[in-house]
Design a protein around this motif. Sequence first.
Motif, short mmCIF file in Angstrom:
data_model
loop_
_atom_site.label_atom_id
_atom_site.label_comp_id
_atom_site.label_asym_id
_atom_site.label_seq_id
_atom_site.Cartn_x
_atom_site.Cartn_y
_atom_site.Cartn_z
N VAL A 114 0.85 -1.19 0.00
CA VAL A 114 0.00 0.00 0.00
C VAL A 114 0.89 1.24 0.00
O VAL A 114 2.06 1.18 0.39
N ASP A 115 0.33 2.35 -0.47
CA ASP A 115 1.06 3.62 -0.51
C ASP A 115 1.08 4.20 0.90
O ASP A 115 0.09 4.74 1.37
N LEU A 116 2.23 4.08 1.56
CA LEU A 116 2.31 4.47 2.97
C LEU A 116 2.10 5.97 3.18
O LEU A 116 1.50 6.39 4.16
N ALA A 117 2.58 6.76 2.24
CA ALA A 117 2.45 8.21 2.39
C ALA A 117 0.99 8.64 2.30
O ALA A 117 0.56 9.56 3.00
N ALA A 118 0.25 7.93 1.44
CA ALA A 118 -1.15 8.34 1.23
C ALA A 118 -2.09 7.74 2.27
O ALA A 118 -3.20 8.23 2.47
N LEU A 119 -1.65 6.67 2.94
CA LEU A 119 -2.56 5.92 3.80
C LEU A 119 -3.24 6.75 4.90
O LEU A 119 -4.47 6.69 5.04
N PRO A 120 -2.49 7.56 5.68
CA PRO A 120 -3.18 8.31 6.74
C PRO A 120 -4.33 9.18 6.20
O PRO A 120 -5.42 9.19 6.78
N GLY A 121 -4.09 9.84 5.09
CA GLY A 121 -5.13 10.69 4.52
C GLY A 121 -6.34 9.89 4.08
O GLY A 121 -7.49 10.26 4.32
N THR A 122 -6.08 8.75 3.44
CA THR A 122 -7.16 7.88 2.99
C THR A 122 -8.00 7.41 4.17
O THR A 122 -9.24 7.39 4.11
N LEU A 123 -7.34 7.04 5.25
CA LEU A 123 -8.07 6.55 6.42
C LEU A 123 -8.81 7.68 7.12
O LEU A 123 -9.94 7.51 7.57
N ASN A 124 -8.17 8.85 7.19
CA ASN A 124 -8.82 9.98 7.88
C ASN A 124 -10.14 10.37 7.22
O ASN A 124 -11.07 10.80 7.90
N ALA A 125 -10.18 10.20 5.90
CA ALA A 125 -11.40 10.58 5.18
C ALA A 125 -12.59 9.72 5.59
O ALA A 125 -13.74 10.10 5.36
N VAL A 126 -12.34 8.55 6.17
CA VAL A 126 -13.45 7.64 6.51
C VAL A 126 -13.44 7.29 8.01
O VAL A 126 -13.90 6.22 8.41
N SER A 127 -12.91 8.19 8.83
CA SER A 127 -12.82 7.91 10.27
C SER A 127 -13.83 8.72 11.06
O SER A 127 -14.20 9.81 10.67
N PRO A 128 -14.23 8.18 12.22
CA PRO A 128 -15.13 8.96 13.08
C PRO A 128 -14.38 10.13 13.72
O PRO A 128 -13.15 10.17 13.72
#
Lengths: 219, 611
Positions: free
Chosen positions: A74-88
């Motif tokens: 997975v793209d490690l640099a992009a992962l936090p942003g991707t997850l934040n978009a779908v987090s409570p």
Amino acid sequence: MDKLRLRFRKTGKAVYISHLDLMRVMQRIFLRAGTPIKYSEGFNPHALISICLPLSVGTASECELMDFRVTRDVDLAALPGTLNAVSPEGVRFLEAYEPERRAAQIKWLRMSCGFDYDTRDTSALLPALEAYFASPEVKVTRRTKRGEGEFGLAPHLREMSWTAEPGIVRLECLVSAQEPTVNPELLAASLREHAPELAPDFARFTRLETYDADMAVFR
Amino acid sequence: MDKALERILPAVQKPARYTGGEYNEVVKDKREVKLRMAFCFPDVYEIGMSNLGMRILYGCINAEPDIWCERVFAPWGDMAEQMRENHIPLYALESGDPVSAFDVLGFSLGYEMAYCTVLDMLDMSGIPLRSADRPGLVPLVFAGGTSCCNPEPMAPFLDLMVLGEGEEVDIEVLRLFQKARDEGWEKRRFLAEAARIPGVYVPSLYEPEWNADGTLRAMTPLEGAPERVTKRIVSNLDAAYYPTAPIVPSTEIVHDRVNVELFRGCVRGCRFCQAGYVYRPIRARSAERVIEIGKESLKNTGCQEATLLSLSSSDYKHLTAACDGLLDWCEPQNISLSLPSLRADNFSMELMSRLQKVRRGGLTFAPEAGTQRLRDVINKNVTEEELLNTCRIAFEGGWNAIKLYFMLGLPTETDEDVRGIAELASKVLHVWRQYSPNKQRGVRITVSTSCFIPKPHSPFQWEAQVPMEEYRRRVELLRGSITAKNVSYNWHDADTSFVEAALSRGDRRVADVIEAVWRAGGRMEAWSDYFRFGRWMEAFSSCGLDPAFYASRERAEDELLPWCRIDMGVRTGLLLRERHRAYEARLSPDCRAECSACGAAKLLEEGVCDG
């Protein structure tokens, strides 16, 4: 790429999510984000997710660590942003990386503690609080699996730095994260038990940073 | 977060249910919206968040850009106590604002035992309980939900009630209210105007009068209120709003999964079943839409389980197509599909076998009565042969736990019918002995009985509930008749059934009882943790009312019933026909075999029922 680690924040409304509930919340965040997390084999597959230092309900954290496994890169640099978009609300991912060290090497946690005193003069309380926790005798009764026992706090507390503001005394300090695990709530409990005149009306805690035994920041 | 709240949350159980902040919750800018509604569910978060109706209406109302609908649940006892001690008023989860700051409170009334909680939530919000004690237009306090089909017991507390499905009528009420507020109408003018909206019952516009024997003499409409209020429905389910990005709770709730509604209504016509009559006519979603809703919701939530909901899923015409379509998408992703409310027939078992490939734990069937005679009385079209055959397939397929649901106290029930339940259970056990491929695993057969409660708008709405001593005697009779050690027996508590029966067919005077119970500390009465039978009996007696008058009295067929102004779509003539057939143990065919001309089709725009 197989084992990965995420650093995240758990603050605000999210501090009331229990450890067990957080595991399910995380699993669903991954599924919404389409992250290829790995599942256990067998009859009742579950996501291979592990939170390094489980957090008590009500305690906030700026430095949570979670290990998980993926089935492909997975793209490690992009992962936090991707997850934040779908987090409570209150769960925010800061960084994803391949860990070099095992979570068992975490030894110290830097904590920020806030003790509320609604009616008392905090500047007058400050020296007494400092003196109380400076004592090598400071202890608390705590319940463990082996039953109730007297627990000496002093060896497991370090670098205590106190400040007083109107209505609140702030403490920044290090507490032992593992072996033994010291819940910072024990500080308030110790006051209630041995120095009720110093006990706060309310106490809140935030984890700020994780360190190893040599006081190097743990990642 | 509010400081007072921050202080009490660490002291209560499961604080995550009191904070909001879940993924997919709807947050709007309160300065931008024109109307704020508090959707109030009179039970705890875990129950309310599992309620599909609430999920649909929350999404549907929030789809209006200028209305913000927020959630309010009843706090559990520990939290309620802490809130009262610390002077924290009831608040909405999204904004944290006190309920008293809202324009509108909309309560969901799904079951009678929640009535006291409605009063408690009003009180915790600092809002007077009775409509008459709220002279101002704002806030509007209204309710909807199945229990409103007898609106009378809660009539004095609510400004208005909406009947039937809320997707359209709720918005109409909110828009009229917005206009009234902006133009500064008096409450009275607004209510008279609202009563003209189809599906709206304004209790203060109907005046009950009583006969000397305590029965209703008249229910007079005032100020031009309609003679009959007909429930509202959504005609076309494919075109109707459906929430495909539902809130994902951050803590465990009762039904923690994606819900996909297949169809509304039921073709079966079981005579005890209120839902089977009040949710008519039959309207189905297309398989394509079901699949689309399922996929979108799963993607948007990250849930790993979806459940297909309806009153009787085996009767959904497109069931195979919908299941196949969803399974194709779900199976590769480890997402499981569940299908409750199946009938005990072969077709259903084949489907279950495909859905539950690995985890084959328990199956639940509801024969409802122990003998064929009594099943014919209640028009439960399931034969013993079908049931046993289904159990055989289940045992052969690896299931090893069967739950069987029954009712005690059904009209015409005899001791033979009661013993029939035990006999049926032992026949199921015998089937297991004969056909189970793996007897070492053992088997669990659970028999559960509840006490029959006659419900408004069902063919048994005139029936008497059996007295509680008699119900208890039948429970003991059944207990004594169940001898096999693999069969366990659970029964529902008599006291709650009696109170529920009194409330469900209560009239407006029962409102005083509900208030008296609340004043004596009653809330969350659906929970055995809080239910106190004595409190209810004292309240009835202090109000000069006899609960048996409502629960255990057979009504004459020409008696004026408290819900006489409510039209749920089915004509009374059909209910009477079904009642009379019950006494002849005569079956009525299901709607697909033969239309009974029940009348519900008149509610449809095109007038064609899918039955």
